[in-house]
Write a protein that holds these residues in place. Structure first.
Motif, short mmCIF file in Angstrom:
data_model
loop_
_atom_site.label_atom_id
_atom_site.label_comp_id
_atom_site.label_asym_id
_atom_site.label_seq_id
_atom_site.Cartn_x
_atom_site.Cartn_y
_atom_site.Cartn_z
N UNK A 365 70.03 -36.04 33.83
CA UNK A 365 71.46 -36.25 33.65
C UNK A 365 71.87 -36.69 32.27
N UNK A 366 70.91 -36.95 31.40
CA UNK A 366 71.21 -37.37 30.03
C UNK A 366 71.86 -36.21 29.29
N UNK A 367 72.89 -36.52 28.51
CA UNK A 367 73.58 -35.48 27.73
C UNK A 367 73.14 -35.54 26.28
N UNK A 368 72.99 -34.38 25.67
CA UNK A 368 72.60 -34.35 24.27
C UNK A 368 73.82 -34.56 23.39
N UNK A 369 73.57 -35.06 22.19
CA UNK A 369 74.60 -35.17 21.17
C UNK A 369 74.52 -33.95 20.26
N UNK A 370 75.62 -33.27 20.07
CA UNK A 370 75.61 -32.05 19.26
C UNK A 370 75.20 -32.34 17.82
N UNK A 371 75.62 -33.48 17.27
CA UNK A 371 75.36 -33.76 15.87
C UNK A 371 74.11 -34.54 15.59
N UNK A 372 73.41 -34.99 16.63
CA UNK A 372 72.22 -35.82 16.43
C UNK A 372 71.05 -35.00 15.91
N UNK A 373 70.18 -35.67 15.16
CA UNK A 373 68.98 -34.99 14.70
C UNK A 373 68.48 -35.56 13.40
N UNK A 374 67.67 -34.77 12.70
CA UNK A 374 66.99 -35.24 11.50
C UNK A 374 67.03 -34.16 10.42
N UNK A 375 67.39 -34.56 9.21
CA UNK A 375 67.26 -33.72 8.03
C UNK A 375 65.97 -34.09 7.30
N UNK A 376 65.26 -33.08 6.85
CA UNK A 376 63.99 -33.29 6.15
C UNK A 376 64.20 -33.02 4.66
N UNK A 377 64.02 -34.04 3.85
CA UNK A 377 64.24 -33.89 2.41
C UNK A 377 62.95 -33.59 1.64
N UNK A 378 61.80 -33.91 2.23
CA UNK A 378 60.52 -33.66 1.55
C UNK A 378 59.52 -33.14 2.56
N UNK A 379 59.11 -31.88 2.38
CA UNK A 379 58.13 -31.25 3.25
C UNK A 379 56.75 -31.30 2.60
N UNK A 380 55.69 -31.04 3.37
CA UNK A 380 54.35 -31.01 2.78
C UNK A 380 54.29 -30.09 1.56
N UNK A 381 53.70 -30.59 0.51
CA UNK A 381 53.62 -29.85 -0.74
C UNK A 381 54.70 -30.19 -1.73
N UNK A 382 55.70 -30.97 -1.32
CA UNK A 382 56.81 -31.31 -2.20
C UNK A 382 56.65 -32.74 -2.72
#
Length: 438
Positions: A365-382
């Motif tokens: 019954x839990x509802x998701x948030x449309x705007x929730x989440x994570x931005x990745x600024x540095x990936x492997x190799x960066x």
């Protein structure tokens, strides 16, 4: 038959008969087999496994619990439309379906894409698309066929009468710790995919820390199981094993991933997302008999973007509407003395943190948030500077930041050099396609 006796037989390691499996699935669908009993049977299957025959019986019984779509006779301009579908076993930042379906449609195939919602730490395609204002996941069969002929692609929820046993069992597995099981994953995926009536199917089987199959051996076994189920049912089926130790792209979360998918359709986007989208498109087109089509060209000339806009509009969405944004953002930074190159970004930890922030579900019954989440600024190799940005956490519930940061503890490694074989300029994390199963 007696539910307790069936549960006990599997608990004790016996092979269930075809009749027992079909009865259990039919009884659960009708309500004669209670949720608590099915949860017990699912756990017994996770612990004891299933033979190839049991897995085939389970898939067939789940598919037979509802109707099967008939997509023969699809035509456009007098010509027959071949159908091709793709399914991912679930990953972190896996927004590939969003650009892939319109891209393959732009190349001449019809893509009947029945998708699901978030499961465990992995995101759900329907949850992502529902962040687009007005977009509807439910498409009646008549409209489904019409959209396939007019637009070439439909991404939607399975109808209530399509493998209803799987719909109920899928939700139960998510909240009972019974997700990671090759027979259950294979039967669940293939019952829906075979019921939808596509002629060709490509499976994207994820392997790595962010996948349900964390090692290559298990992933290959799952791929072989599903390919066998599809082939035995008369559907041309292949599978690609693809890497999921690092999240795909630079976003994890619903609206965030939609925005990134649109970047890909516009000719940009992260290199890994573009690479995997094109690789899967080529596999789908080849399996459907359209070997001469060039998906990279359809991304470049805007044809795929045009199909995306038409696909979203056909399901009530506004492709030009602003996407929802979370009200609160928290930045995870490198330690003051930790300048260097990112050597590892654990996909499982990022997925769990995104779920905590509201991008997925933590209970029934839990509802998701449309705007929730994570931005990745540095990936492997960066490279990252001391105190530089690593991640941005998005949520409408700032009290969740502490738990999300806890989930991310130890998820990022920074060293003097990047991981071997990684192109730092591309921000990659090693090869994406690890193998192919036919």
């Amino acid at each position: 038959m007696d539910p307790v006796a069936v549960i006990a037989r599997k608990r004790d390691g016996h092979e269930l008969t075809d009749a027992e499996i079909r009865w259990a699935v039919a009884a659960y669908t009708s309500g004669a087999f209670a949720d608590v009993q099915m949860a017990a049977l699912l756990m017994a299957i996770v612990l004891r496994g299933m033979s190839a025959a049991e897995t085939a019986s389970l898939e067939s019984a789940m598919r037979a619990s509802g109707t099967t779509a008939d997509l023969t006779g699809l035509r456009r301009g007098g010509a027959r439309l071949p159908t091709a579908d793709k399914h991912s076993t679930g990953g972190v930042g896996d927004k590939i379906t969003l650009p892939l379906a319109p891209l393959v449609a732009a190349c001449g195939a019809a893509v009947p894409q029945l998708s699901g919602r978030a499961l465990g730490h992995t995101g759900g395609t329907l949850d992502k698309l529902e962040s687009i204002p007005g977009w509807r996941a439910d498409v009646p069969m008549r409209a489904f066929r019409r959209q396939l002929e007019d637009v070439g692609a439909v991404v939607c929820a399975a109808g209530a009468d399509l493998a209803p046993a799987d719909r109920a069992m899928y939700a139960l597995r998510d909240i009972t710790g019974t997700v990671e099981s090759i027979p259950l994953i294979a039967a669940s995926i293939m019952s829906k995919k075979l019921a939808e009536g596509s002629e060709a199917l490509v499976l994207d089987v994820k392997v790595g820390s962010g996948a349900f199959m964390t090692d290559a051996g298990s992933a290959r076994e799952l791929a072989r199981t599903m390919v066998r189920l599809g082939t035995d049912a008369g559907v041309r089926t292949t599978a690609l094993l693809t890497a999921m130790d690092t999240p795909l792209g630079r976003t994890v979360g619903n609206a965030l991933e939609v925005a990134e998918a649109v970047e890909v359709l516009a000719g940009g986007g992260p290199p890994d997302v573009v690479e995997l989208t094109v690789a899967l498109a080529r596999e789908m087109l080849a399996t459907a008999g359209l070997d001469s089509a060039d998906p990279a060209a359809r991304l470049a000339d805007g044809a795929a973007m045009d199909r995306w806009r038409r696909m979203i509009s056909a399901q009530g969405g506004d492709p030009d509407a602003p996407l929802p944004a979370a009200r609160h953002v928290d930045t995870v930074r490198a330690e003051p003395g930790a300048a260097g190159v990112v050597t590892r970004l654990d996909a499982r930890a990022v997925g769990e943190a995104a779920r905590i922030l509201g991008a997925g579900r933590r209970g029934p019954g839990d509802r998701v948030q449309a705007g929730a989440g994570i931005e990745i600024h540095a990936r492997p190799g960066e490279r990252v500077a001391a105190g530089g940005r690593l991640l941005s956490l998005h949520t409408d519930a700032p009290e969740r930041f502490a738990a999300a940061r806890e989930a991310l503890a130890g998820a990022i490694d920074i060293g003097p050099r990047g991981p071997a074989g990684v192109d730092a300029g591309a921000g990659g994390a090693g090869p994406l396609v690890l193998g192919r199963v036919t």
